[in-house]
Design an enzyme around this catalytic site. Structure first.
Site, PDB file in Angstrom:
ATOM      1  N   TYR A  63       0.830  -1.198   0.000  1.00  0.00           N
ATOM      2  CA  TYR A  63       0.000   0.000   0.000  1.00  0.00           C
ATOM      3  C   TYR A  63       0.869   1.254   0.000  1.00  0.00           C
ATOM      4  CZ  TYR A  63      -3.470  -3.458   1.501  1.00  0.00           C
ATOM      5  OH  TYR A  63      -4.272  -4.572   1.599  1.00  0.00           O
ATOM      6  N   HIS A 145       0.229 -12.524   1.656  1.00  0.00           N
ATOM      7  CA  HIS A 145      -0.544 -11.606   0.820  1.00  0.00           C
ATOM      8  C   HIS A 145      -0.631 -12.085  -0.627  1.00  0.00           C
ATOM      9  CE1 HIS A 145      -1.255  -7.048  -0.207  1.00  0.00           C
ATOM     10  NE2 HIS A 145      -2.350  -7.786  -0.347  1.00  0.00           N
TER      11      HIS A 145
END
Length: 320
Positions: A63, A145
């Site tokens: 992010y 992830h």
């Protein structure tokens, strides 16, 4: 490799910690997902979430190429850290580059590129770097992830590395976060993870997680964090420019969303209120994860959860 059917002793207190607060806050928008977010706006959003009772925060190196971790860490130094539950992710290392990774979709990216790495060394390096970026002394929960195309390395190296860190007390719990339900269910059946983050696969428009994943999590005592409850925005605003699964919404999907909106309106309820409350009705779902890019959006999300939704509306939405 098969996990035992009974959950570990540490799972239940961890699940209770996740349940604190109205929802979990996802920090991807605060790191400039699609559009830049000024630092003061990000700080105000985090403060509004904390003041609204939010105590679970999710972040990742992906992010904003570390920006979300930095901004979240800076904020958490201003509040009682022990009250917060914080998760980050492993599987993408950040490596110096000539310029921002424009394909990642973050406006505030640093000159770094993301390198997929689910090796044991990659997991340890990723977590060390996340701790340095955030300035935190620990993460409570660490997710593998998006290992979609990397099952063998993720289950053979990343998972054992995280399990060792959990055994050593470095992290409190471990899990997997993905935009699909099928591989998550396999992780639940074949490993001893504590939590899954399933994005967009248990929503008003897509309930495939209930076919296998959610029942498996109930059997194994695995916490379920439901993310992507608006399916990339279409359930927040089903207009002509709406997105579904990060792409322009196909006409049949948009038509279904508009039909659901009409059903909601007939009961005096907004579609976003129904969308954010729907996953919480399932007994396997521990909490929902909602992203916001401003204090105003945080306040809107808090209000959606306080909106009464008549029981009679849910079967009408199911028909759609």
């Amino acid at each position: 490799m098969t996990a035992p059917d009974s959950p570990g002793a540490s799972t239940k207190p961890f699940v209770e910690a996740l349940r604190r607060g109205p929802f979990g806050l996802g920090t991807a928008p605060l790191a400039g997902l699609y559009d830049a977010v000024p630092p003061e706006q990000a700080r105000a959003a985090l403060r509004a979430a904390w003041d609204g009772g939010v105590r679970y925060y999710d972040t990742a190196p992906h992010y904003g190429a570390g920006l979300a971790e930095r901004r979240l860490g800076e904020f958490l130094r201003t509040v009682p850290r022990a009250e917060a539950v914080v998760s980050t992710k492993v599987g993408r290392l950040l490596v110096r580059a000539d310029g921002p990774d424009e394909a990642a979709g973050f406006a505030d990216d640093a000159p770094l590129r993301r390198v997929i790495d689910f090796s044991a060394d990659g997991v340890r390096r990723s977590l060390d770097e996340s701790l340095r970026r955030s300035g935190l002394d620990r993460f409570d929960l660490v997710f593998i992830h998006d290992p979609d195309d990397h099952w063998e390395q993720a289950v053979g190296q990343a998972y054992p590395a995280l399990a060792r860190l959990r055994d050593e007390g470095v992290v409190r719990a471990i899990g997997v976060g993905m935009n699909q339900a099928e591989m998550l269910a396999r992780f639940v059946r074949e490993t001893d993870i504590d939590a899954v983050l399933v994005a967009g696969r248990y929503t008003l428009l897509d309930q495939r997680a209930d076919e296998d994943l959610l029942p498996a999590c109930l059997r194994r005592g695995v916490a379920v964090i439901a993310g992507g409850v608006f399916n990339s925005g279409i359930l927040a605003d089903p207009g002509p420019d709406a997105h579904y699964d990060y792409q322009p919404a196909p006409a049949p999907i948009l038509a279904r969303a508009l039909a659901m909106q009409a059903e909601c309106q007939s009961f005096g309820v907004t579609l976003p209120a129904a969308a954010v409350q729907f996953p919480r009705r399932h007994p396997a779902v521990t909490t929902v994860l909602v992203g916001a890019r401003s204090a105003e959006e945080v306040d809107q999300d808090l209000a959606l959860l306080d909106t009464p939704v008549p029981d009679e509306l849910w079967p009408r939405l199911a028909e759609r």
